[in-house]
Design a protein around this motif. Structure first.
Motif, PDB file in Angstrom:
ATOM      1  N   ALA A  96      43.956  37.898  53.871  1.00  0.00           N
ATOM      2  CA  ALA A  96      42.744  38.635  53.491  1.00  0.00           C
ATOM      3  C   ALA A  96      42.673  38.798  51.980  1.00  0.00           C
ATOM      4  N   LEU A  97      43.781  39.144  51.350  1.00  0.00           N
ATOM      5  CA  LEU A  97      43.796  39.323  49.901  1.00  0.00           C
ATOM      6  C   LEU A  97      43.580  37.996  49.187  1.00  0.00           C
ATOM      7  N   ILE A  98      44.166  36.930  49.675  1.00  0.00           N
ATOM      8  CA  ILE A  98      43.943  35.602  49.067  1.00  0.00           C
ATOM      9  C   ILE A  98      42.468  35.224  49.174  1.00  0.00           C
ATOM     10  N   GLY A  99      41.850  35.504  50.324  1.00  0.00           N
ATOM     11  CA  GLY A  99      40.418  35.237  50.484  1.00  0.00           C
ATOM     12  C   GLY A  99      39.572  36.036  49.509  1.00  0.00           C
ATOM     13  N   VAL A 100      39.917  37.304  49.310  1.00  0.00           N
ATOM     14  CA  VAL A 100      39.188  38.158  48.363  1.00  0.00           C
ATOM     15  C   VAL A 100      39.339  37.598  46.949  1.00  0.00           C
ATOM     16  N   ILE A 101      40.559  37.209  46.574  1.00  0.00           N
ATOM     17  CA  ILE A 101      40.797  36.672  45.228  1.00  0.00           C
ATOM     18  C   ILE A 101      40.007  35.392  45.008  1.00  0.00           C
ATOM     19  N   LEU A 102      39.996  34.500  45.979  1.00  0.00           N
ATOM     20  CA  LEU A 102      39.239  33.250  45.842  1.00  0.00           C
ATOM     21  C   LEU A 102      37.739  33.515  45.711  1.00  0.00           C
ATOM     22  N   TYR A 103      37.236  34.463  46.491  1.00  0.00           N
ATOM     23  CA  TYR A 103      35.820  34.829  46.394  1.00  0.00           C
ATOM     24  C   TYR A 103      35.515  35.435  45.022  1.00  0.00           C
ATOM     25  N   GLU A 104      36.432  36.257  44.519  1.00  0.00           N
ATOM     26  CA  GLU A 104      36.244  36.849  43.193  1.00  0.00           C
ATOM     27  C   GLU A 104      36.239  35.779  42.103  1.00  0.00           C
ATOM     28  N   VAL A 105      37.109  34.785  42.222  1.00  0.00           N
ATOM     29  CA  VAL A 105      37.134  33.689  41.241  1.00  0.00           C
ATOM     30  C   VAL A 105      35.799  32.946  41.250  1.00  0.00           C
TER      31      VAL A 105
END
Length: 195
Positions: A96-105
């Motif tokens: 979930a955190l990796i998905g959030v980081i990728l979306y933020e990028v």
């Protein structure tokens, strides 16, 4: 109108006027530079948030894990008992955190592209609705991030125990919506007719 600056017409203004049949007021708007500054600030802010999420992965993973597992609600004998069936395993925190980081990028890249176009518009180097469309896509993704956080938080009942995070997410959503309103003002987009 009070939102447009009085300056002599340039060759670029004349070319834009011939191509569209009207002068491009976005080039001369006093709000064009403000929009560019605002978009640059949002880019920097979300870029720092993303960098912090990467640099402090453990803290953010623990916070997401706490929300997904609904630890605080499970321990509470009264509040949130009807929501506990929605809890997920803590192993879902990392993806979930990796998905959030990728979306933020992705959002940071969209915001940076929009900021660049808005700075070009403020300097009179770019005209047309494409700049506004790019800004709208970036701001839509920005607001979407906070809608995602708010919806996920509502699903997992984080509002019961993590009110400060919910307030940050509401604030981010409001900032995104206000920025979209500012970017789409007729005096900025050039949709206003000159008098």
């Amino acid at each position: 109108m009070a939102l447009t600056a009085d300056r002599p017409t340039t060759t670029k203004d004349t070319t834009a006027a011939r191509a569209t049949g009207r002068p491009d007021l976005a080039v001369r708007s006093r709000l064009a530079a403000l929009n560019a500054f605002l978009m640059s600030g949002l880019t920097l802010w979300l870029g720092l948030v993303t960098l912090n999420n990467v640099n402090d992965f453990g803290t953010n993973k623990a916070l997401i894990g706490s929300m997904l597992t609904m630890r605080d609600l499970v321990k509470d004998p009264v509040r949130g008992n009807g929501l506990e069936w929605r809890a997920m395993p803590e192993s879902m925190a990392t993806p979930a955190l990796i998905g959030v980081i990728l979306y933020e990028v992705l959002i940071v890249a969209l915001l940076a592209r929009a900021a660049y176009g808005l700075w070009r518009r403020a300097r009179g180097e770019e005209t047309g609705i494409v700049v506004t469309q790019r800004a709208n896509i970036a701001l839509g993704a920005f607001a979407g991030l906070f809608l995602l956080f708010l919806s996920g938080g509502m699903f997992f009942g984080y509002w019961i125990y993590i009110g400060a995070a919910q307030q940050v997410h509401f604030t981010g959503l409001i900032i995104g919506l206000l920025a979209a309103l500012l970017v789409n003002l007729p005096s900025v987009t050039g949709a206003q007719q000159e008098r």
